[in-house]
Design a protein around this motif. Structure first.
Motif, PDB file in Angstrom:
ATOM      1  N   ALA A 128      33.499  47.195  59.328  1.00 50.91           N
ATOM      2  CA  ALA A 128      32.911  48.533  59.216  1.00 50.91           C
ATOM      3  C   ALA A 128      31.584  48.381  58.475  1.00 50.91           C
ATOM      4  CB  ALA A 128      33.846  49.455  58.457  1.00 50.91           C
ATOM      5  N   TYR A 129      30.669  49.301  58.741  1.00 52.56           N
ATOM      6  CA  TYR A 129      29.385  49.265  58.052  1.00 52.56           C
ATOM      7  C   TYR A 129      28.881  50.681  57.817  1.00 52.56           C
ATOM      8  CZ  TYR A 129      26.980  50.507  62.389  1.00 52.56           C
ATOM      9  OH  TYR A 129      26.541  51.166  63.515  1.00 52.56           O
TER      10      TYR A 129
ATOM     11  N   ARG B  90      36.825  52.500  66.934  1.00 58.34           N
ATOM     12  CA  ARG B  90      37.484  53.505  66.088  1.00 58.34           C
ATOM     13  C   ARG B  90      36.599  54.745  65.998  1.00 58.34           C
ATOM     14  NH1 ARG B  90      38.789  50.467  60.578  1.00 58.34           N
ATOM     15  NH2 ARG B  90      36.621  49.843  60.819  1.00 58.34           N
TER      16      ARG B  90
ATOM     17  N   ASP C 161      31.485  50.426  63.379  1.00 57.61           N
ATOM     18  CA  ASP C 161      31.943  49.036  63.376  1.00 57.61           C
ATOM     19  C   ASP C 161      30.890  48.150  64.007  1.00 57.61           C
ATOM     20  OD1 ASP C 161      34.773  49.117  62.398  1.00 57.61           O
ATOM     21  OD2 ASP C 161      35.040  50.434  64.118  1.00 57.61           O
TER      22      ASP C 161
ATOM     23  N   ALA D 240      35.026  41.383  62.893  1.00 60.57           N
ATOM     24  CA  ALA D 240      34.685  42.799  63.057  1.00 60.57           C
ATOM     25  C   ALA D 240      34.715  43.456  61.682  1.00 60.57           C
ATOM     26  CB  ALA D 240      35.691  43.474  63.990  1.00 60.57           C
TER      27      ALA D 240
ATOM     28  N   PHE E 266      36.860  46.284  70.074  1.00 56.15           N
ATOM     29  CA  PHE E 266      35.408  46.449  70.039  1.00 56.15           C
ATOM     30  C   PHE E 266      34.829  46.094  71.402  1.00 56.15           C
ATOM     31  CE2 PHE E 266      31.023  45.386  69.350  1.00 56.15           C
ATOM     32  CZ  PHE E 266      30.602  46.167  68.291  1.00 56.15           C
TER      33      PHE E 266
ATOM     34  N   HIS F 222      41.013  43.904  66.459  1.00 60.62           N
ATOM     35  CA  HIS F 222      39.852  44.781  66.250  1.00 60.62           C
ATOM     36  C   HIS F 222      38.678  44.296  67.110  1.00 60.62           C
ATOM     37  CE1 HIS F 222      37.450  47.137  62.969  1.00 60.62           C
ATOM     38  NE2 HIS F 222      36.923  47.307  64.144  1.00 60.62           N
TER      39      HIS F 222
END
Length: 166
Positions: A76-77, A52, A57, A74, A44, A40
């Motif tokens: 998600a937010y 994604r 991210d 890494a 990135f 990931h």
């Protein structure tokens, strides 16, 4: 618990003197040893911060709570619509233990975020119960898998608010 490390142990005194993690220091951070997270991070980097489509991210750099080594992961937010903080979910895939990144920032809240191509220092804190009640639906709307992770564990899954300092 006994651990071995080649790095100088982090004590409260050295942690207080360390301050924010500089953007240049994050370049030497150790990436997560978890293969899918390392992949990931690679995606990135290759995508300029958009690994994604449709998912927000970021890269989070924390200081190891025992080793003092900079660690990068890494995640998600979502954004807190009331404060503009970055909201991270310490789900650990529904495991019965907190993720290492969460334990690290609980010990030292000075972190670095990379969002897209922007890298900046930030401070992290655990959301209080009122914030969790307000933000949990926002988090689940963005990443429905978090609802299943919450059902998979008896552990309370913390939400973390990370605020830019510069």
């Amino acid at each position: 618990m006994t651990t071995t490390s080649r790095a100088t142990p982090v004590t409260p005194a050295t942690r207080a003197n360390a301050g924010a993690i500089s953007a240049s220091a994050t370049a030497s951070a150790t990436d997560s040893p978890v293969p899918w997270v390392a992949e990931h991070i690679r995606r990135f980097e290759e995508s300029g911060g958009r690994p994604r489509p449709g998912v927000s991210d970021l890269l989070l750099t924390t200081r190891g709570r025992r080793s003092g080594v900079l660690r990068r992961t890494a995640l998600a937010y979502v954004r807190d619509p009331d404060s503009d903080a970055y909201v991270l979910t310490a789900s650990n895939g529904g495991a019965d233990r907190h993720p290492a990144w969460y334990l690290n920032l609980a010990a030292d809240p000075a972190v670095t975020l990379r969002v897209g191509a922007d890298t900046f220092p930030a401070l992290a804190r655990r959301a209080d119960p009122g914030e969790v009640a307000r933000l949990w639906p926002v988090v689940v709307a963005a990443m429905p898998s978090y609802a299943a992770y919450r059902e998979a564990t008896d552990r309370e899954i913390p939400l973390v608010l990370v605020t830019r300092t510069r």
